[in-house]
Design a protein around this motif. Structure first.
Motif, short mmCIF file in Angstrom:
data_model
loop_
_atom_site.label_atom_id
_atom_site.label_comp_id
_atom_site.label_asym_id
_atom_site.label_seq_id
_atom_site.Cartn_x
_atom_site.Cartn_y
_atom_site.Cartn_z
N GLY A 139 0.78 -1.23 0.00
CA GLY A 139 0.00 0.00 0.00
C GLY A 139 0.81 1.28 0.00
N GLY A 140 2.12 1.16 0.08
CA GLY A 140 2.93 2.36 0.05
C GLY A 140 2.91 3.01 -1.32
N GLY A 141 3.47 4.21 -1.39
CA GLY A 141 3.52 4.90 -2.67
C GLY A 141 3.87 6.36 -2.50
N LEU A 142 3.67 7.10 -3.58
CA LEU A 142 3.91 8.54 -3.59
C LEU A 142 2.60 9.27 -3.34
N VAL A 143 2.66 10.29 -2.52
CA VAL A 143 1.46 11.07 -2.23
C VAL A 143 1.88 12.51 -1.96
N GLN A 144 1.00 13.43 -2.26
CA GLN A 144 1.28 14.84 -2.00
C GLN A 144 0.97 15.19 -0.55
N PRO A 145 1.59 16.23 -0.04
CA PRO A 145 1.27 16.65 1.33
C PRO A 145 -0.23 16.89 1.48
N GLY A 146 -0.75 16.45 2.60
CA GLY A 146 -2.18 16.54 2.85
C GLY A 146 -2.97 15.36 2.34
N GLY A 147 -2.33 14.50 1.58
CA GLY A 147 -3.01 13.35 1.02
C GLY A 147 -3.14 12.20 2.00
N SER A 148 -3.67 11.08 1.48
CA SER A 148 -3.94 9.91 2.32
C SER A 148 -3.41 8.65 1.66
N LEU A 149 -3.06 7.70 2.50
CA LEU A 149 -2.68 6.36 2.07
C LEU A 149 -3.15 5.38 3.12
N THR A 150 -3.45 4.18 2.70
CA THR A 150 -3.77 3.11 3.63
C THR A 150 -2.82 1.95 3.39
N LEU A 151 -2.07 1.61 4.40
CA LEU A 151 -1.15 0.48 4.34
C LEU A 151 -1.85 -0.77 4.87
N SER A 152 -1.51 -1.90 4.29
CA SER A 152 -2.07 -3.18 4.72
C SER A 152 -0.97 -4.08 5.25
N CYS A 153 -1.31 -4.85 6.24
CA CYS A 153 -0.40 -5.85 6.80
C CYS A 153 -1.20 -7.16 6.89
N VAL A 154 -0.90 -8.08 6.00
CA VAL A 154 -1.56 -9.37 6.01
C VAL A 154 -0.71 -10.33 6.84
N VAL A 155 -1.34 -10.95 7.82
CA VAL A 155 -0.60 -11.83 8.72
C VAL A 155 -1.04 -13.27 8.54
N SER A 156 -0.15 -14.17 8.85
CA SER A 156 -0.46 -15.60 8.81
C SER A 156 0.42 -16.33 9.81
N GLY A 157 -0.04 -17.51 10.20
CA GLY A 157 0.75 -18.34 11.10
C GLY A 157 0.49 -18.09 12.58
N PHE A 158 -0.43 -17.16 12.90
CA PHE A 158 -0.76 -16.92 14.29
C PHE A 158 -2.12 -16.24 14.36
N THR A 159 -2.64 -16.17 15.58
CA THR A 159 -3.97 -15.59 15.79
C THR A 159 -3.83 -14.17 16.31
N LEU A 160 -4.48 -13.25 15.62
CA LEU A 160 -4.43 -11.85 16.04
C LEU A 160 -5.07 -11.62 17.40
N ASP A 161 -6.08 -12.39 17.73
CA ASP A 161 -6.85 -12.15 18.95
C ASP A 161 -5.98 -12.08 20.19
N ASP A 162 -4.91 -12.85 20.24
CA ASP A 162 -4.06 -12.92 21.43
C ASP A 162 -2.72 -12.23 21.23
N SER A 163 -2.66 -11.38 20.22
CA SER A 163 -1.38 -10.80 19.85
C SER A 163 -1.47 -9.28 19.76
#
Length: 121
Positions: free
Chosen positions: A8-32
């Motif tokens: 999700g990274g990239g180039l953006v102008q000041p004042g702009g928006s970006l959304t980064l994603s982090c896909v996880v595997s191999g463990f449970t988020l609930d306890d982490s």
């Protein structure tokens, strides 16, 4: 095998928006915990935000409070960093990291490969 993959990274102008994603595997988020970190050229890595999924407690760095939000899609095993009002000083490589079966006190034992965010006019 624990894995974290950012995108999700990239180039953006000041004042702009970006959304980064982090896909996880191999463990449970609930306890982490998941943290987002960043490292700008010539600077030390700094923590941006951390969330304990056991109690949803979240802590943000002062520099991003009110501009960044952390979200989760449980069905996709994905954690998002939504960044609004981006500034040139937000330019960095952003990493997500996990404390498996733990909380934001750490240690963050698993890291993604990073995604570049560049804020430039």
């Amino acid at each position: 095998q624990v894995q974290l993959v950012e995108s999700g990274g990239g180039l953006v102008q000041p004042g702009g928006s970006l959304t980064l994603s982090c896909v996880v595997s191999g463990f449970t988020l609930d306890d982490s915990a998941i943290g987002w970190f960043r490292q700008a050229p010539g600077k030390e890595r700094e923590g941006v935000v951390c969330i304990n999924f056991s109690d949803s407690m979240t802590s943000f760095a002062d520099s991003v409070k009110g501009r960044f939000t952390i979200l989760r899609d449980k069905s996709k095993n994905t954690v998002y960093l939504k960044m609004n009002g981006l500034k040139s000083e937000d330019t960095a490589v952003y990493y997500c990291a996990a404390v498996v079966n733990g909380n934001c006190a750490g240690p963050f034992g698993s890291w993604g490969q990073g995604t570049q965010v560049t804020v430039i006019s």
